[in-house]
Write a protein that holds these residues in place. Structure first.
Motif, short mmCIF file in Angstrom:
data_model
loop_
_atom_site.label_atom_id
_atom_site.label_comp_id
_atom_site.label_asym_id
_atom_site.label_seq_id
_atom_site.Cartn_x
_atom_site.Cartn_y
_atom_site.Cartn_z
N THR A 1 39.50 37.48 88.66
CA THR A 1 38.72 36.40 89.27
C THR A 1 37.88 35.63 88.25
OG1 THR A 1 36.94 37.95 89.79
CG2 THR A 1 38.63 37.59 91.48
N LYS A 2 37.78 36.13 87.03
CA LYS A 2 37.01 35.48 85.98
C LYS A 2 37.92 35.19 84.79
CE LYS A 2 33.03 36.13 88.17
NZ LYS A 2 32.22 35.00 88.69
N ASP A 3 37.47 34.27 83.94
CA ASP A 3 38.25 33.97 82.74
C ASP A 3 38.19 35.12 81.75
OD1 ASP A 3 38.89 31.53 83.79
OD2 ASP A 3 37.46 30.39 82.58
N ALA B 1 43.35 46.92 78.10
CA ALA B 1 41.97 46.60 78.47
C ALA B 1 41.70 45.14 78.16
CB ALA B 1 40.99 47.49 77.71
N ALA B 2 40.90 44.50 79.02
CA ALA B 2 40.56 43.08 78.84
C ALA B 2 39.11 42.86 79.23
CB ALA B 2 41.49 42.19 79.67
N GLY B 3 38.44 41.96 78.51
CA GLY B 3 37.05 41.60 78.81
C GLY B 3 36.98 40.20 79.37
N ASP B 4 35.96 39.91 80.16
CA ASP B 4 35.83 38.59 80.76
C ASP B 4 34.49 37.96 80.40
OD1 ASP B 4 33.90 39.77 82.34
OD2 ASP B 4 35.03 39.63 84.20
N VAL B 5 34.27 36.77 80.91
CA VAL B 5 33.08 36.00 80.56
C VAL B 5 31.81 36.57 81.18
CG1 VAL B 5 34.36 33.86 80.20
CG2 VAL B 5 33.54 34.43 82.49
N SER B 6 31.92 37.41 82.20
CA SER B 6 30.74 37.96 82.85
C SER B 6 30.28 39.27 82.24
CB SER B 6 31.02 38.17 84.35
OG SER B 6 32.03 39.15 84.54
N GLY B 7 31.01 39.80 81.25
CA GLY B 7 30.64 41.05 80.61
C GLY B 7 31.38 42.26 81.14
#
Length: 829
Positions: free
Chosen positions: A211-213, A227-233
């Motif tokens: 749901t986030k970039d 594993a992946a990280g997004d803009v919300s931390g």
């Protein structure tokens, strides 16, 4: 020409096979550093544009790693190069003709260099930009491409476009070379790569949704975990990805099987929700777990070589280590800046972290102890202006080639332009800087004495919600041997609530001047007086020696003459000249169109240079005549540098955005500024050079040293001075202003800019304002005997008439005083 100041963190670095060397992309070259000393060993020079990736070729044994040191590099110049970085030597060049933003070589993973050289063709995947589509302004234009490249045959794979994206994306590959992934907004695209790409042009792909970039991703070294990280931390971990899609190895599953499978998955989605916790929709994964510790976007994700730990980092400046099974965390805190990359080596005891402030930390694993730090020049402020003053600025030591640069973490970095390395760092504020915090303190100005032994800084503690705020002026002294500065004096609110516009040191004495927008300037002196050159300054303080002002005007710039006998202070549009010893106003000069922001004396000459910004104007003043010598209007001056003992000065000029610089009909592409070299007595520049990133740049003349001439084309002759240019990104170039590289763009510089040359025939000084005085040639006779008589009354008519038609003051004063005295009548016997 000597260049430096490049970013060390524009792309991820790479370790050599033995972990003793670190290959860093620095502009158009690859710099090779030692992990033991953190010093540069050699460099790989051959690319003509930014190097975007470096891939080290693996070896079969530790003994072979000491002999065979090969690597592949890609660049925005559209080439891929094979190097022997132990020589260093360029071995092969592959011309792609597309700018390469990222490159991975799957065939090198899991095999040795010896087998790769004698085996089948080597293939790489590159992320490129299609120039024809990059110029398309359509919002859905796909200018980025992921393509296959045959490195052995030096050509692109025909029809080998793996994917098209809105822009070139950074690619991530698993340590086994089996999986390739990119992030595209809220989707992860993952491909399973075949063992032989030449026979399998089509590869399988899955998508994982969020749901986030997304900001970054990483593959587990041995298991199907991504594993992946997004803009919300948040960090999302998918386990068992691609088990359904990546089961067959004979190419893509046909479309009918895909459609039937998707229909079955939709019909059984409710039944499988409990079997696939956290997985969205029809994503091909067994489970998805979410961890959330970071407060802002995640920039770093990397698994350990054994897959037991996951490293993450972001804007907080903290490296977090997760135990993958339990989720327990360990931290490496107080790094002080945003983290960009985490790179491990084949030696499990060494890793590195790339930081946004142009630092690379070499870590001892698994304790995460910082062993060494590779430091480049600090990047510019992310903000430029506050109220009446500008942030940052530079201060130079012309004799040694040092530059002092204010940084965002409340420090002053001393950087050697000749050595391209950091010398020291001085913390101005006793406050630890944490990235992401609100800016509360700004170092607005820094000034150095001529020999670099004294420093003055101005800082501003910003008000909170419009309340408070504090200005500080700090004086520092240094040991000439260690070059470590110690705080000597702190002056709070030196000019009341007004901001400090300029600070300058006296060339020969322990004296400094600070000017303010509040309408005054102050002269400061050290209690110790003059120090011997080799003597360490003793504990001393600075006190205010004198205060001056001029008609309550803002004092916007200040400078001492070369011998220190004259202090020039700009009172908005007027230049005032003072005796710094007596604080006596000697004279005032002319008037500019807008307030002066730069003020410099040209060596030991009688010329003074000023620059204004609001109504752009460059002026050269003659102090002997107290008048303007020549000037340019509509010339946007960003920086000025003057020589110490010559009549030369250089100006950094910003070109208008809407126009291009021309030279005899030829357009200078890609430039936004010009460096012009002037003789103070001539408005026509001696030479000009076109530059890029001129906004926020600086100029300085440096003393030439024999050790600093290795990269210069000086024809065997040592030039008297070198000119240094630092652009807005803090990349610098040092060159010989008298050398071959100078270009003549004088016509382009003068075109469209009005310039005025003063006419000396009209007189100067008093005569240029009021006209020539009428001289009385009547000779007075010597008196042998005198008689007294009543004086005349000339005041009855000398003050009659219009005020602008009155005689000069000297004639009025003489006539008026004579009328008050008894007149002597001379009689001859």
């Amino acid at each position: 020409m000597i260049s430096g100041g490049k970013s060390y963190v524009s792309s991820p670095p790479a370790f050599s096979n033995d972990g003793k060397k670190l290959l860093i992309c620095t502009g158009s070259i690859v710099s090779v550093f030692s992990t033991f000393t953190a010093m540069q060993i050699t460099s790989l020079e051959g690319h003509k544009a930014l190097v975007t990736s470096v891939v080290v070729v693996p070896t079969s044994s530790a003994a072979a790693s000491k002999v065979m040191c090969h690597c592949w590099t890609s660049s925005l110049d559209g080439t891929i190069c094979l190097w022997d970085f132990s020589a260093p030597e360029l071995m092969k060049t592959v011309n792609i003709s597309f700018p390469v933003y990222s490159m991975v070589i799957p065939c090198l993973l899991g095999q040795t260099a010896e087998s790769s050289e004698t085996g089948p063709d080597q293939f790489s995947f590159i992320s490129v930009e299609d120039p024809s589509k990059a110029q398309d302004k359509h919002p859905k234009a796909l200018s980025g491409q992921i393509r296959g490249c045959n490195l052995t045959q030096s050509r692109l794979v025909p029809g080998g476009i793996l994917a098209e994206t809105p822009k070139p994306e950074f690619m991530t590959i698993s340590s086994s070379g089996r999986f390739l992934g990119i992030k595209n907004k809220r989707k992860l695209h993952i491909w399973e790569l075949p063992a032989n790409y030449a026979k399998h042009i089509a590869v399988k792909k899955i998508k994982l949704h969020h749901t986030k970039d997304f900001t970054t991703l990483a593959f587990h070294p041995t298991e199907r975990i991504v594993a992946a990280g997004d803009v919300s931390g948040r960090i999302l971990i998918w386990r068992g990805f691609g088990k359904k899609t990546f089961t067959n190895t004979d190419g893509l599953t046909n479309s009918s099987k895909i459609n039937s499978r998707s229909m079955n998955q939709r019909s059984m989605s409710n039944a499988h929700e409990d079997d696939r916790p956290g997985v969205r929709g029809d994503d091909d994964a067994d489970s998805c777990t979410t961890w959330h510790w970071h407060s802002s976007k995640v920039m770093v994700l990397s698994f350990s070589s054994d897959g037991a730990y996951l490293y993450s980092g972001g804007k907080e400046g903290v490296l977090v280590v997760y135990q993958l099974d339990s989720g327990k965390k360990r931290f490496l805190p107080r790094i002080g800046t945003e983290l960009l990359y985490f790179t491990d080596s084949l030696d499990p005891s060494v890793s590195c972290v790339s930081c946004a402030d142009n630092r690379i930390l070499l870590l001892k694993m698994p304790s995460m102890e910082v062993m060494k730090t590779i430091v480049g020049i600090k990047p510019p402020y992310s903000f430029r202006k506050v109220d009446n003053g500008f942030y940052g600025g530079f201060a130079f030591v012309h004799t040694t080639g040092l530059v002092a640069i204010p940084t965002e973490n409340y420090c002053i970095q001393f950087y050697s332009l000749y050595g391209d390395r950091e010398i020291s760092e001085v913390r101005v504020c006793d406050r630890s800087h944490q990235p992401g915090d609100d800016i509360t303190t700004v170092v607005t100005l820094v000034a150095l004495s001529v020999d670099g032994s004294m420093m003055c800084t101005a800082e501003w503690k910003l008000p909170e919600e419009g309340i408070g705020g504090l200005l500080c002026l700090k004086f520092w002294t240094s040991d000439s041997l260690k070059k470590e500065f110690n705080l000597s004096t702190i002056v709070y609110d030196p000019h009341g609530d007004a901001g400090i516009s300029a600070v300058a040191f006296h060339p020969t004495r322990c004296m400094a001047v600070s000017s303010s927008f509040g309408g005054d300037f102050k002269i400061w002196v050290s209690n110790h007086g003059i120090q011997n050159k080799d003597q360490m300054p003793q504990s001393s303080g600075w006190t205010c020696y004198a205060v001056g002002s001029y008609k309550k005007k803002s004092m916007t710039a200040a400078a001492f003459s070369a011998d220190g006998s004259v202090l020039a202070v700009a009172a908005e549009t007027i230049i005032t000249l003072w005796d710094p010893q007596t604080n006596f106003l000697v004279a005032t000069i002319g008037k500019t169109l807008s307030p002066i922001v730069n003020l410099f004396f040209v060596g030991n000459s009688e010329y003074l240079v000023s620059a204004s910004r609001d109504s752009p104007q460059l002026c050269v003043w003659n102090l002997e005549k107290l008048s303007i010598s020549w000037s340019y209007y509509k010339l946007h001056v960003e920086a000025v540098a003057c020589t110490i003992d010559a009549l030369l000065f250089a100006v950094l000029i910003l070109l208008p955005d809407s126009s291009n610089s021309m030279n005899n009909g030829r357009t200078i592409q890609g430039t936004d500024g010009i460096i012009a070299l002037f003789n103070a007595g001539d408005p026509v520049p001696i030479a000009t050079w076109s530059v890029t990133k001129a906004k926020g740049g600086a100029l300085a003349f440096l003393q030439a040293k024999s050790s600093s001439l290795q990269g210069l084309d000086s024809d065997g002759k040592q030039p008297p001075l070198l000119l240094a240019f630092i652009n807005g990104n803090h990349e610098f170039t040092i060159f010989d202003p008298y050398g071959k590289q100078e270009q003549n763009f004088s016509a382009a510089l003068l075109e469209g800019h009005d310039h005025v040359i003063s006419d000396d025939k009209g007189g100067y000084g008093y005569a240029s304002i009021y006209g020539e005085l009428k001289r009385d040639d009547q000779k007075r006779n010597e008196t042998s005997s005198t008689l007294t008589g009543p004086s005349e009354r000339p005041w009855e008519n000398i003050f009659s008439g219009s005020s602008h038609n009155l005689p000069p003051f000297t004639q009025l004063c003489s006539s008026f005083l004579e009328s008050l005295l008894e007149k002597r009548i001379v009689s001859e016997d």
